[in-house]
Design an enzyme around this catalytic site. Structure first.
Site, PDB file in Angstrom:
ATOM      1  N   HIS A 100       0.897  -1.166   0.000  1.00  0.00           N
ATOM      2  CA  HIS A 100       0.000   0.000   0.000  1.00  0.00           C
ATOM      3  C   HIS A 100       0.933   1.213   0.000  1.00  0.00           C
ATOM      4  O   HIS A 100       2.000   1.180   0.612  1.00  0.00           O
ATOM      5  CB  HIS A 100      -0.835   0.087   1.265  1.00  0.00           C
ATOM      6  CG  HIS A 100      -1.720  -1.081   1.551  1.00  0.00           C
ATOM      7  ND1 HIS A 100      -1.282  -2.207   2.188  1.00  0.00           N
ATOM      8  CD2 HIS A 100      -3.047  -1.266   1.327  1.00  0.00           C
ATOM      9  CE1 HIS A 100      -2.283  -3.048   2.324  1.00  0.00           C
ATOM     10  NE2 HIS A 100      -3.367  -2.510   1.813  1.00  0.00           N
ATOM     11  N   ASP A 103       2.359   2.026   3.296  1.00  0.00           N
ATOM     12  CA  ASP A 103       3.292   1.057   3.912  1.00  0.00           C
ATOM     13  C   ASP A 103       4.723   1.443   3.579  1.00  0.00           C
ATOM     14  O   ASP A 103       5.636   1.207   4.360  1.00  0.00           O
ATOM     15  CB  ASP A 103       3.128  -0.364   3.341  1.00  0.00           C
ATOM     16  CG  ASP A 103       1.734  -0.895   3.465  1.00  0.00           C
ATOM     17  OD1 ASP A 103       1.050  -0.524   4.419  1.00  0.00           O
ATOM     18  OD2 ASP A 103       1.344  -1.691   2.594  1.00  0.00           O
ATOM     19  N   HIS A 270     -10.470 -14.392   3.274  1.00  0.00           N
ATOM     20  CA  HIS A 270     -11.694 -13.661   2.916  1.00  0.00           C
ATOM     21  C   HIS A 270     -12.750 -14.630   2.394  1.00  0.00           C
ATOM     22  O   HIS A 270     -13.937 -14.457   2.638  1.00  0.00           O
ATOM     23  CB  HIS A 270     -11.397 -12.612   1.854  1.00  0.00           C
ATOM     24  CG  HIS A 270     -10.473 -11.519   2.299  1.00  0.00           C
ATOM     25  ND1 HIS A 270     -10.071 -10.497   1.482  1.00  0.00           N
ATOM     26  CD2 HIS A 270      -9.874 -11.289   3.499  1.00  0.00           C
ATOM     27  CE1 HIS A 270      -9.261  -9.678   2.147  1.00  0.00           C
ATOM     28  NE2 HIS A 270      -9.116 -10.147   3.378  1.00  0.00           N
ATOM     29  N   ASP A 306     -10.486 -12.010  10.372  1.00  0.00           N
ATOM     30  CA  ASP A 306      -9.411 -12.189   9.403  1.00  0.00           C
ATOM     31  C   ASP A 306      -8.091 -12.354  10.158  1.00  0.00           C
ATOM     32  O   ASP A 306      -7.458 -11.369  10.516  1.00  0.00           O
ATOM     33  CB  ASP A 306      -9.394 -10.909   8.545  1.00  0.00           C
ATOM     34  CG  ASP A 306      -8.690 -11.057   7.229  1.00  0.00           C
ATOM     35  OD1 ASP A 306      -8.432 -12.196   6.816  1.00  0.00           O
ATOM     36  OD2 ASP A 306      -8.403 -10.020   6.615  1.00  0.00           O
ATOM     37  N   ASP A 338      -0.337 -12.449   2.141  1.00  0.00           N
ATOM     38  CA  ASP A 338      -1.023 -11.484   3.008  1.00  0.00           C
ATOM     39  C   ASP A 338      -1.202 -12.170   4.369  1.00  0.00           C
ATOM     40  O   ASP A 338      -2.306 -12.504   4.785  1.00  0.00           O
ATOM     41  CB  ASP A 338      -2.367 -11.083   2.383  1.00  0.00           C
ATOM     42  CG  ASP A 338      -2.945  -9.847   3.052  1.00  0.00           C
ATOM     43  OD1 ASP A 338      -2.414  -9.439   4.097  1.00  0.00           O
ATOM     44  OD2 ASP A 338      -3.931  -9.293   2.528  1.00  0.00           O
TER      45      ASP A 338
HETATM   46  C1  XUL Z   1      -7.281  -6.789   4.238  1.00  0.00           C
HETATM   47  C2  XUL Z   1      -6.495  -7.149   3.066  1.00  0.00           C
HETATM   48  C3  XUL Z   1      -5.655  -6.067   2.453  1.00  0.00           C
HETATM   49  C4  XUL Z   1      -5.545  -6.167   0.970  1.00  0.00           C
HETATM   50  C5  XUL Z   1      -4.834  -5.009   0.339  1.00  0.00           C
HETATM   51  O1  XUL Z   1      -8.065  -7.804   4.724  1.00  0.00           O
HETATM   52  O2  XUL Z   1      -6.493  -8.287   2.648  1.00  0.00           O
HETATM   53  O3  XUL Z   1      -4.415  -6.072   3.049  1.00  0.00           O
HETATM   54  O4  XUL Z   1      -4.887  -7.331   0.597  1.00  0.00           O
HETATM   55  O5  XUL Z   1      -5.414  -3.786   0.642  1.00  0.00           O
HETATM   56 CO    CO Z   2      -5.430  -9.272   1.162  1.00  0.00          CO
END
Ligand code: XUL
Ligand code: CO
Length: 439
Positions: A100, A103, A270, A306, A338
């Site tokens: 991001h 970041d 997710h 999450d 992630d």
């Molecule tokens: C949040 C998530 C984020 C995205 C990028 O749950 O997965 O980090 O991957 O914005």
């Molecule tokens: Co993500």
């Protein structure tokens, strides 16, 4: 190479018999599999936010790990992160990274100043990429953590906040292009709602689509040839995230004419939050021609949020890689971790153990998936289960030759059709899967 992890050398492939915790058991970067080196089949990426910035803070306590990398102020920390990240990528044979905007460079009091700092770091990253051959998998804008985005960014009720977000994303796209990235992700951090009592859902979604069209047109105008991704997630931080799951996102993209430019970035955790398996989300994406990239991690079956754990579930990784192979492999996408070590795994070595665990899991997943395809029993079973669509009335329905009257005539003549059914054989197939995986 910088020396943040001086006590740890290059992580080597030692094979499954090795008990060295700092060696790969399955990930052999240059070994060929299905005509390509493993590193190119898997396209692993380091996630800047978790690995370089995630100190382990949670709702009940501050961070447990030091992620300042010897820096003292926001810019010196940002610069130190570059050195530490490239050392990690080199030692772990990870070829890509993802970020991001906030970041990699700090948020400043004004957008103009934030842009300046971002430019400075992007130049440093470009230099590091040139030196090492590492690449940017994708970039994205952090349009969810600052208080200005409390009601959303592209779906904010405030036109001023919306403009801020458009400008921030425009800059993040420019930075992605400068670094040669072939992916740009939209994860709708706070694009959703808490209650419909205060929400104009139709306007919010129309505005989000307007923003996406503007960004796509602008990115193409500056020569961006890569993919745009939406990363579905059903909840968290908002109660109802608009990009609930892949099917919901596909409906959005088609409604607004965005389906030619967007693919999915599917995240395992997710998927399970949406009450789907990881494989389900990948299959929906593949079947609709929008499979793009993956955020590799896993959740916890007993927790409803999450958790972003490093993936160690071999079944999930295997079935994921099976879908990737069937989708034709990665093009612009890859496997971005992630994922974050648990809060109690706070030492620098834990970063290595975590990545090794995740990378070996996916390498084994790839090896298993290739075996499933080569074995052919599962594919053959599915093919035979649908054999009635290859000839006779089934084929006529598919070709459009059979009309509703023909079908009625056929059914009336046939009588009871129970004897056309065969067993679904789930347990038999699960045993085959085990047999292939553990042979
Ligand atoms: C949040 C998530 C984020 C995205 C990028 O749950 O997965 O980090 O991957 O914005
Ligand atoms: Co993500």
């Amino acid at each position: 190479m910088a020396d943040f992890f001086g006590n740890i050398g290059q992580i080597k492939f030692e094979g499954k018999g090795s008990t060295n915790p700092l060696a790969f058991k399955y990930y052999n970067p240059d070994a060929m599999i299905m005509g390509k080196p493993m590193r190119e089949q898997l396209k692993f990426a380091l996630s800047w936010w978790h690995t370089m910035g995630g100190a382990g803070a949670d709702m009940f306590g501050v961070g447990t790990a030091d992620r300042t990398w010897g820096g003292s102020d926001p810019m010196s920390i940002s610069k130190a992160k570059v050195n530490a990240a490239f050392e990690l990528m080199e030692k772990l044979s990870i070829d890509y990274y993802a970020w991001h905007d906030r970041d990699i460079a700090p948020e400043m009091p004004t957008l103009a100043e934030s842009n300046e700092k971002l430019d400075e770091i992007v130049d440093i990253l470009a230099e590091a990429q040139k030196k090492t051959g590492k690449k940017l998998l994708w970039g994205t804008a952090k349009c969810f953590d600052h208080p200005r985005y409390m009601h959303g960014a592209g779906t904010s009720p405030s036109a001023d906040v919306y403009c801020y977000a458009v400008a921030q994303i425009k800059k993040a796209v420019e930075s992605t292009v400068k670094l040669g990235g072939n992916g740009y992700v939209f994860w709708g951090g706070r694009e959703g709602y808490e209650t419909l009592l205060n929400t104009n859902m139709a306007l919010e979604l129309d505005n989000m689509a307007r923003l996406m069209h503007m960004i796509v047109d602008y990115a193409r105008s500056i020569g961006y040839k890569g993919d745009f991704y939406i990363e579905p997630k059903p909840k968290e931080p908002t109660k109802h995230q608009y990009d609930f799951d892949t099917a919901t996102v596909i409906a959005f993209l088609r409604k607004y004419g965005l389906d030619k430019d967007f693919k999915m970035n599917i995240e395992a955790n997710h998927a399970t939050l949406a009450q789907h398996t990881f494989q389900h989300e990948l299959r929906v994406a593949r079947d609709n021609g929008v499979f793009g990239s993956i955020d590799a991690n896993q959740g916890d079956m007993l927790l409803g949020w999450d958790t972003d754990q490093f993936p160690t579930n071999i079944y999930d990784a295997t079935l994921c890689m099976y879908e990737v192979i069937k989708a034709g492999g990665f093009t612009n996408g890859g496997l971005n971790f992630d994922s974050k070590p648990r809060r109690g795994s706070f030492t620098p070595e834990d970063i290595f153990y975590s990545y090794i665990a995740g990378m070996d899991t996916f390498a084994l997943g790839l090896i298993n998936a290739e075996k499933i395809v080569a074995d052919g029993r599962l594919d053959k079973f599915v093919e035979e289960r649908y054999a009635s669509w290859n000839t006779g009335i089934g084929a006529d329905i598919i070709s459009g030759k059979a009309k509703i009257e023909d079908i009625e005539k056929y059914a009336l003549a046939k009588g009871e059709v129970m004897d056309s059914l065969t067993s679904g054989r789930q347990e038999y197939l699960e045993a085959i899967l085990n047999n292939i995986m553990f042979a």
